[in-house]
Structure formats: structure tokens, C-alpha cells
Design a protein around this motif. Structure first.
Motif, PDB file in Angstrom:
ATOM      1  N   ALA A 168     -23.803   5.586  42.252  1.00  0.00           N
ATOM      2  CA  ALA A 168     -22.363   5.814  42.246  1.00  0.00           C
ATOM      3  C   ALA A 168     -22.027   7.133  42.927  1.00  0.00           C
ATOM      4  O   ALA A 168     -21.020   7.253  43.620  1.00  0.00           O
ATOM      5  CB  ALA A 168     -21.843   5.814  40.813  1.00  0.00           C
ATOM      6  N   SER A 188     -22.688  -0.099  40.459  1.00  0.00           N
ATOM      7  CA  SER A 188     -22.112   0.921  41.332  1.00  0.00           C
ATOM      8  C   SER A 188     -22.439   0.692  42.803  1.00  0.00           C
ATOM      9  O   SER A 188     -21.970   1.428  43.658  1.00  0.00           O
ATOM     10  CB  SER A 188     -22.613   2.311  40.923  1.00  0.00           C
ATOM     11  OG  SER A 188     -24.020   2.329  40.858  1.00  0.00           O
ATOM     12  N   GLU A 270     -20.960   4.627  35.131  1.00  0.00           N
ATOM     13  CA  GLU A 270     -19.780   3.979  35.694  1.00  0.00           C
ATOM     14  C   GLU A 270     -18.562   4.124  34.792  1.00  0.00           C
ATOM     15  O   GLU A 270     -17.458   4.421  35.250  1.00  0.00           O
ATOM     16  CB  GLU A 270     -20.075   2.494  35.943  1.00  0.00           C
ATOM     17  CG  GLU A 270     -18.906   1.734  36.538  1.00  0.00           C
ATOM     18  CD  GLU A 270     -19.169   0.244  36.648  1.00  0.00           C
ATOM     19  OE1 GLU A 270     -18.430  -0.422  37.389  1.00  0.00           O
ATOM     20  OE2 GLU A 270     -20.100  -0.249  35.985  1.00  0.00           O
TER      21      GLU A 270
END
Length: 875
Positions: A168, A188, A270
Motif C-alpha cells: 500500500a 492493496s 489497509e
């Protein structure tokens, strides 16, 4: 179709296409890039091109679609944005000199993760391509990430459970995996293009040799690579091999790899990134950054700074020394507004040195881009002067100690290229300054001074021949000529060569005139060629300095971020946080950095918060709309801001370092993964309970509300106990389950707080202020009224609530209703529940309970028994 029945051109096409089967091949033919067969049909469909056909000798006609070379960049961009790879096949020899089919080669392949065009890049974020290589046991994953547009290369060692936060943070556009890899790609990865490669390409021994050649070292130990890093080396080797395929001209811009190991930065999962809205908004269409922490803090002046700030936000530090070093720098610039403004004004004149230098090193920069790099370097003395004026402790001191302005490179570029350099050499505008090259100056004088030169030649020939009427002329058939009248033909010198007879005389040429004509007619072409030569030489000289340019870029980027953080702090009234190694989190007059920006100044209500050994867990109650979720998010953001080295929105803050920040705020389905709201909620809660440590900060909102009330209360109760007793982390739990407030009597370090509400008649006023103790009411009906529920519904709800709170049952609830619901049938007499008519055995059991003599756990156990009996009686 056999190749023998094809034209030589199509045979060449098929040979090249066979080596690039997974890409759309742009095949250069004169002023067009042509696509054939399936590529043509795909391009026609995606780009809206006209699909035609080409004769193929004795074979069937070939589907064809083409785009002009001058407009190709836009078509490449559109294809790549649709997830396609595009291989650019150029003519690599002059068609006028070719014997047979012009030689062609693929010079580069453009993919989502490997792009140079500004149309495919976001200046404010990196464009990473990532390779993943797991260890044989699968417990760790080697991650190699490269941004070819900046030259950045990172090698990261990740636990399998840490891959999601890491991916991410990188937000890769393309991911390389070995075929059959056991790596589970995390959510992600988003829409990253996944490219599978042969497993042998991830072989560590072979990769070591590749890395040693790339960075010209005898051992990888000099790069910080250890013997146990085979998974990192394997990922890096596969990535380099793939990049070389896409960029056959090489990767001179790649820097020596930065090695990242677990523990240096905070992993943000996330749900935390999403709930805290760090870089992408939950509300904005397309995930824009409006209303995010990034939108508040990003007062950077350069694309390099914007990219670095994004990286900092997504990777808070966990080492106190590194945080304090950043805070010292921000504090120095915060305290001296004159230096801060001078530094920011100087930095504003600097362009994207990182990407401009990478283009120069890879031989891709245009005259305009190279001049922009020179102008940026020429602006560095002003940056250096401001830096020296403000250099104190922390990062500013370190940056000043290693300051470099590259003055000779700046002079080289700015003295060679014109101030307003064109996009391409081929344009009519000059790229090279006068007095840089004698040959170029002579060619320009020849091209631009044609009339003067003709007049000079004419005067010289008149004097030499004694013919006063001699004149020099030009036409497209014969070129330059000397015209002599009939009466003067006897004076013509012997070196004159007759070209044409006309009625009034004769036209001649001389060897000198022919040489002049050749120079004039070829001057424009030779000017372009010479400018190319001079520009290429300059670009090579600058490209050779790529390492130095990248160090300068990193310095400017960090100065940009530090000065931006100081500027935001000064404008918004932030305070420097005190960073501690202990447990406590003490915030005085804390504010939400984003919400307060959306309100008139001084209208946001600040709040104090203390979490320490005596108050590890806070149960936060209060009505909807009172601001519980805002309080949760502002706590998380204040801690995160402190650990990236930023001042925080508070009067004062003392932040005990957190190793992780976990948030569970809001509810959402994940229909793609087949998960309900409650399943998502439980999965996120489970992740927190398995991952959090005593140094973590956990922020929970409404755990358990997605199922039956008793189940929800039971789960919320057990989760709270686990966080308090087993993990011992800092926790703030916002809930409407008032039963949880009883935990304050059971758990030593748990305290109740509520968000204050004031009642004025039948109206309520949200004060948005934290105060000790549990909330006395939920005010749900009042919130429903504010939301616009019909008056009849509000009145009925109040009567039901009054009866429920007074322990009344269905007799009262079946009293006459408003006319709009008068015809509703009565509840069946044997129906169980709050709305049943007549007594029921379970009701009698409830009435017999002595709740004052029961502990909360006994009460929950009794409730579970009642639920089980109730369900049995209904079946």
C-alpha cells in the motif's frame, strides 16, 4: 500462413512480434506507427482507429491500423492506461541507405510500471514496479521496487503478514511474480498489472552477478546486502532482468539500492489508511486527496517534495532519534519565518530535478527538459543561502553539511542551451546558444546571411571581370548562376562554366559559386545535425552526473517537505510534540487537522486526552453526531503526524512511541470478496487482536453492531477485556453499548468518557467535548428527528422507548396509534419478544432475576441462556 508467402516487410514484422508477444507492437513505417493482425484489431477497438488491411504478397491481406508518429504519445498513454504493454519498434538505419528492408529494432516497451511520459506519470507520487520473491518457507517475502522515472531502487524484507502495508505504501503499477508463486497478493495491490515470469529469473546466485555488474561492485556486501538476503537478491535480479528487456538501452539512472528491514517504520494496514484518510478520501470520487491528511500537509513546492511527503505519511518512523531530528528541523524553520519564506521561495524555482536528471541519464530528455534542469541547478545558490541562514540542529544541519549546487553543470547547460529551448531539435527554433560552436555559427550565418553573401560574390566578380552589369541570380532548375549580357561575353574568364543561353546573354557558374550553393542548400540540414551532435554531447555530460543529481534531488525534496511542515504548523497553530519512549499519550486541546480546516477558524472544539498506565482503555459513549468518530480519528492522526516528524494540531502533546496504529471505524460490505458488513468488521477486529502489541494504539468504533444485540455486546465485551488484560495497549473504544461502561468496575485501567450533549427543551445541542463518565442517554430518537424522520414516527418511537425503559410490554404498545397506522394487525399472542401480548415464561424468568447480585459476566451468561430458550420456544 507460411512466411515464404509473405512480403519481406511482413516477415520482419513477424520476427520482431514473436519476441514481444505480450505487447502491442508499434511498427515504425515512415511517419506512422503501424499495427497488424490482433494488435490492429485491439488498437482499433480501444483507440477508435479505422481498421484497414495491407496487401501481403501471395498471402491473405493483413488487418492494419496506424497512428502518426507525432501523435503517438497520446495513443501509447491510452493503451497503457487500459493495462496494455506497448513495444516501440523504430527504424534504426536511414531508409535512403538501406539495402532491402529497413532494419528495425524495439527500442523500448512501455508498461504501467515502466513509463517516462509525463502523461503517464503523476508528479506527486512514484511510479513503482515491484518484484516479489518469497523464502522457501513462505514466511518472508523479498520485495524489490524500482521507479525508472526517478532512478529509485529499494530492496525490502517483509514478513508475509506485513506485505499488505508495504504494498500500500508503494502503490505499484506493476507486479512481477514467478509463475506458480505462492505469494498471496494483498488487497492493496489495487489495479496493478500482474506479470508472471519464469521461476529461474528469481534465482539468487544469478541475480547476485547481475547486481554486481549493474552497480560495478565486487561484492553485494558493499550495498548492505547480507548472506541471508537471498529472497531480496532474487527479487532484485528478476526486476533488473525484466527492466533490461523493456529498456534495451540500459538503466544508468538506477541508484544503488536502499535496503529496508522490518522495524524502522510503522506498517499501516489497509483499514487504518482508509479510516484515517491519509492520502485518499473516502468521499471523493475516484479516491482523490481532497479532505485527506495529505491535502492539509502538502504545501510542498516541488514534485520531488510532494512524492517524499506522501512516502513519509505512509511510513511513520518508530525510532525516536530519527523523529527528533526531523522535529528539530521543522522547529528551526517554524521559529524563523523570514528564513522559512526565503527557503520556500528559492525552492519554488526548482523543477523536478529527480525525473529530469533520470531522463538525461537515459538519453530521453529534450532540449527544453535539459534546460529546465539547468535552470533548477542555477537556482540552488539561493536555496543554499537560505539553508545556511537557518541551519541549526537536526536534519537541517546534516543537509547543510552535504550541500552541493553543481555549479559547473549548471553553467554547462545554461551556457549551451538557449533560454527558451524548444521541445525538439527538429523545430525551426534554435536549441544551442550563439558562440558555443564555431561551425554552427558559420552555418547559421550562411543560412541567414544569403543576400549579403550574394551581394559580396557579385561585387567580387564584377571587379574581377570588369563587367559592371554582371549579376548573380537563382532559380530552382539551375540553382545559383552568374548572368552575362551578350555585349560582355568576350570578357568572360576561362573558369566560367556555361549553364544556359538566354535571349539577352548567357548564364554561367564557377567552382566557388557551386561550393557556396552547396553550403547554403545543405546549411539547414547541417545546422540540425550539428545541433543534435552538440545537444547529445551535453546530455551525455549531464547524464554522467546522475548520481550527483539524484543526491541533490533528495536534498531538495527533504528541504521542501521540512519547510512545508513548518509552514503548515505556523499557519494552523500546531505545536511540537514531545516524543517519549514510555507508554503515555497526553494530548492537550487536540484538534482534527482536516475537519478544522473545513470549519470557520476557532469553531472546532478541542479536546484533552490522557492514556497512561492508569488509563489504558477508554470506553467512549455518546449519541450519534456528537463527534465520537472525529475524536477517534484525531487521536490517530496526531500520533501519526508526530511520528512522521510533524508538529501536531494541539496546544501540547506528549506522544509515547507507537509501533502500530490500528483503526476500526465505520462499516462497509466487501461484496467482491463475498463478505458482509459484520464479517468485514470481525475480520478487521481479528487482525487487530492478533497483531497489536503493548506499544500499539487501537481505535475502535462500534464493534459488534452488525449482529444480534446480545451477540454484539458479548463480542465487544470480550474484545475490550482482551485488549486490556492480554495485550495491554492504548485503546479508545467508541460504542453505543452502554453495558460496556460497567467494565470500569471490573478492569483496573479502564475509564469511561462521553461526548457532552446539552438538552434545551425537546432540543439537543452537541457540545463535542469529552468529559469523564458514561453517557446517560443515547439520544437516538433526537438524532432521528434531526435527520427528518416523520413526526408520527418520532412520536411513536418516544412512546415505545418510554414503555421499554419502564419495563412495560405489549399491552401498552398495542394502544391506539396515529390514524396513519391504525389498521396494523395486533401481534400474535404466542409471539415472543418485547411486543408479545400476555405473560410468557421467559418474561417471568427475567422478572425473577436479581440483577444487583449478578456480575456482568453472570448477566451475559444468563442472557445467552434466555436467548437459547427463546429460540427453542419459537421452533
Amino acid at each position: 500462413m507460411t512466411t515464404t508467402s509473405q512480403t519481406p516487410l511482413m516477415q520482419q514484422y513477424r520476427e520482431i512480434k514473436g519476441r514481444h508477444q505480450n505487447a502491442i507492437l508499434f511498427f515504425r513505417m515512415g511517419e506512422f506507427y503501424e499495427m497488424f493482425y490482433d494488435d490492429a484489431e485491439t488498437a482499433s477497438r480501444v483507440l477508435g482507429l479505422t481498421l484497414t488491411s495491407r496487401n501481403n504478397g501471395g498471402a491473405a491481406d493483413v488487418p492494419l491500423a496506424g497512428v502518426p508518429v507525432k501523435a503517438a504519445q497520446d495513443y501509447v498513454r491510452r493503451l497503457v492506461q487500459h493495462g496494455f504493454r506497448v513495444a516501440i519498434c523504430e527504424q534504426v538505419e536511414d531508409p535512403r541507405l538501406a539495402k532491402g528492408v529497413v532494419r528495425r529494432e524495439v527500442i523500448e516497451t512501455v508498461t504501467p510500471g515502466v513509463a517516462w511520459s509525463d502523461d503517464l506519470l503523476d508528479g506527486a507520487r512514484n511510479n513503482f514496479i515491484v518484484a516479489l520473491c518469497p523464502t522457501p518457507t513462505g514466511d518472508r517475502v523479498g520485495v524489490a521496487a524500482a521507479d525508472v522515472s526517478t532512478g529509485e531502487l529499494r530492496l525490502m524484507d517483509s514478513g508475509a503478514g506485513e506485505l499488505d502495508p508495504l504494498m500500500a505504501r508503494l502503490s505499484p503499477r506493476e507486479i512481477l511474480l514467478a509463475q506458480g508463486s505462492r505469494v498471496a497478493l494483498p488487497p492493496s495491490r489495487h489495479a496493478a498489472l500482474v506479470t508472471e515470469r519464469d521461476g529461474w529469473e528469481f534465482d539468487a546466485p544469478m541475480a547476485r552477478e547481475d547486481l554486481q555488474r549493474q552497480f560495478n561492485v565486487l561484492s553485494l556486501a558493499g550495498l548492505g546486502v547480507e548472506e541471508s538476503d537471498s529472497h531480496l537478491v532474487g527479487a532484485a535480479g528478476a526486476l533488473l532482468r525484466y527492466l533490461r528487456e523493456l529498456q534495451p538501452s540500459g538503466l544508468p539512472q538506477l541508484t544503488r539500492p536502499i535496503i529496508e528491514r522490518s522495524g524502522g517504520v510503522m506498517a499501516l494496514d489497509e483499514m487504518t489508511r482508509r479510516n484515517l484518510e491519509l492520502v485518499e478520501s473516502l468521499r471523493g470520487a475516484g479516491g482523490g486527496n481532497e479532505g485527506t491528511l495529505l491535502s492539509v500537509l502538502d504545501r510542498t513546492q516541488t514534485p520531488m517534495g510532494a512524492r517524499l511527503l506522501r512516502q513519509w505519511i505512509l511510513a511513520p518512523l518508530t525510532a525516536r532519534g530519527a523523529i527528533e531530528s526531523r522535529l528539530d528541523a521543522v522547529a528551526g524553520l517554524f521559529a524563523d519565518g523570514i528564513v522559512r519564506e526565503a527557503l520556500r521561495a528559492a525552492i519554488a524555482r526548482v523543477r523536478d530535478v529527480e525525473r529530469l536528471a533520470a531522463k538525461a541519464a537515459s538519453g530521453r530528455s529534450t532540449p527544453r527538459e535539459l534546460r529546465a534542469l539547468g535552470d533548477s541547478l542555477a537556482a540552488l545558490p539561493a536555496v543554499g543561502e537560505a539553508l545556511r541562514a537557518g541551519a541549526g540542529a537536526g536534519r537541517l544541519s546534516a543537509l547543510n553539511a552535504n550541500w552541493d549546487e553543481a555549479p559547473e553543470t549548471a553553467r554547462d547547460i545554461c551556457s549551451t542551451l538557449v533560454e527558451r529551448a524548444p521541445v525538439a531539435i527538429e523545430s525551426d527554433d534554435p536549441s544551442i546558444q550563439p558562440n558555443v560552436d564555431g561551425e554552427l555559427d558559420e552555418l547559421r550565418a550562411l543560412r541567414d546571411g544569403g543576400k549579403d553573401a550574394i551581394a559580396r560574390i557579385q561585387a567580387e566578380e564584377r571587379e574581377r571581370t570588369g563587367i559592371a552589369s554582371l549579376k548573380v541570380g537563382f532559380n530552382k532548375v539551375f540553382g545559383y548562376y552568374i548572368e552575362i549580357s551578350k555585349s560582355n561575353l568576350h570578357l568572360v574568364p576561362s573558369d566560367y562554366q556555361r549553364r544556359q543561353t538566354i535571349s539577352s546573354g548567357e548564364r554561367f557558374v564557377t567552382q566557388a559559386l557551386k561550393e557556396y550553393e552547396e553550403r547554403v542548400l545543405s546549411a539547414a540540414e547541417r545546422i540540425e545535425q550539428r545541433e543534435h551532435e552538440l545537444f547529445e554531447a551535453l546530455r551525455m555530460r549531464v547524464g554522467a552526473e546522475i548520481g550527483r543529481m539524484q543526491r541533490i534531488a533528495r536534498t531538495i525534496a527533504e528541504l521542501d517537505v521540512l519547510s512545508a511542515l513548518a509552514d503548515v504548523a505556523a499557519r494552523e497553530g500546531y505545536a511540537r510534540p514531545a516524543i517519549a519512549d514510555d507508554f503515555a499519550l497526553d494530548i492537550t486541546a487536540g484538534r482534527h487537522p482536516v475537519v478544522e480546516r473545513m470549519m470557520p477558524r476557532d469553531k472546532f472544539i478541542p479536546n484533552d486526552l490522557l492514556l497512561d498506565d492508569g488509563t489504558r482503555v477508554i470506553i467512549l459513549t455518546g449519541p450519534n453526531m456528537a463527534g465520537k468518530s472525529t475524536v477517534l480519528r484525531q487521536i490517530g492522526l496526531i500520533v501519526l503526524m508526530a511520528q512522521i516528524g510533524s508538529f501536531v494540531p494541539a496546544s501540547a502533546a506528549r506522544v509515547g512511541l507507537a509501533d502500530r496504529i490500528f483503526t476500526r471505524v465505520g462499516a462497509s460490505d466487501n461484496l467482491v470478496r463475498g463478505q458482509s458488513t459484520f464479517m468485514v468488521e470481525m475480520s478487521e477486529t481479528s487482525s487487530i487482536l492478533h497483531t497489536a502489541t503493548s506499544r500499539s494504539l487501537v481505535l475502535l468504533d462500534e464493534i459488534g453492531r452488525g449482529t444480534a444485540t446480545y451477540d454484539g455486546v458479548s463480542i465487544a465485551w470480550a474484545v475490550t477485556e482482551h485488549l486490556h488484560e492480554r495485550i495491554g495497549c492504548k485503546t479508545v473504544f467508541a460504542t453505543h453499548y452502554h453495558e460496556l461502561t460497567q467494565l470500569a468496575d471490573e478492569l483496573r485501567a479502564l475509564r469511561n468518557f462521553n461526548v457532552a450533549v446539552r438538552e434545551a427543551g425537546d432540543q439537543i445541542v452537541f457540545l463535542h467535548r469529552l468529559q469523564p463518565g458514561p453517557a446517560d442517554r443515547s439520544y437516538g430518537i433526537e438524532v432521528g428527528r434531526l435527520a427528518g424522520l416523520p413526526p408520527a414516527v418520532i412520536d411513536r418511537a418516544r412512546r415505545v422507548l418510554a414503555l421499554l425503559e419502564g419495563e412495560h410490554l405489549a399491552e401498552g404498545l398495542n394502544a391506539p396509534r396515529d390514524a396513519g397506522v391504525a389498521g396494523r394487525p395486533a401481534v400474535a399472542p404466542d409471539q415472543l419478544g418485547l411486543f408479545a401480548s400476555g405473560p410468557h415464561p421467559l418474561v417471568e424468568r427475567v422478572a425473577a432475576l436479581d440483577v444487583n447480585a449478578m456480575t456482568p459476566l453472570q448477566a451475559i451468561a444468563e442472557l445467552a441462556s434466555l436467548v437459547e430458550d427463546a429460540r427453542s420456544s419459537r421452533s
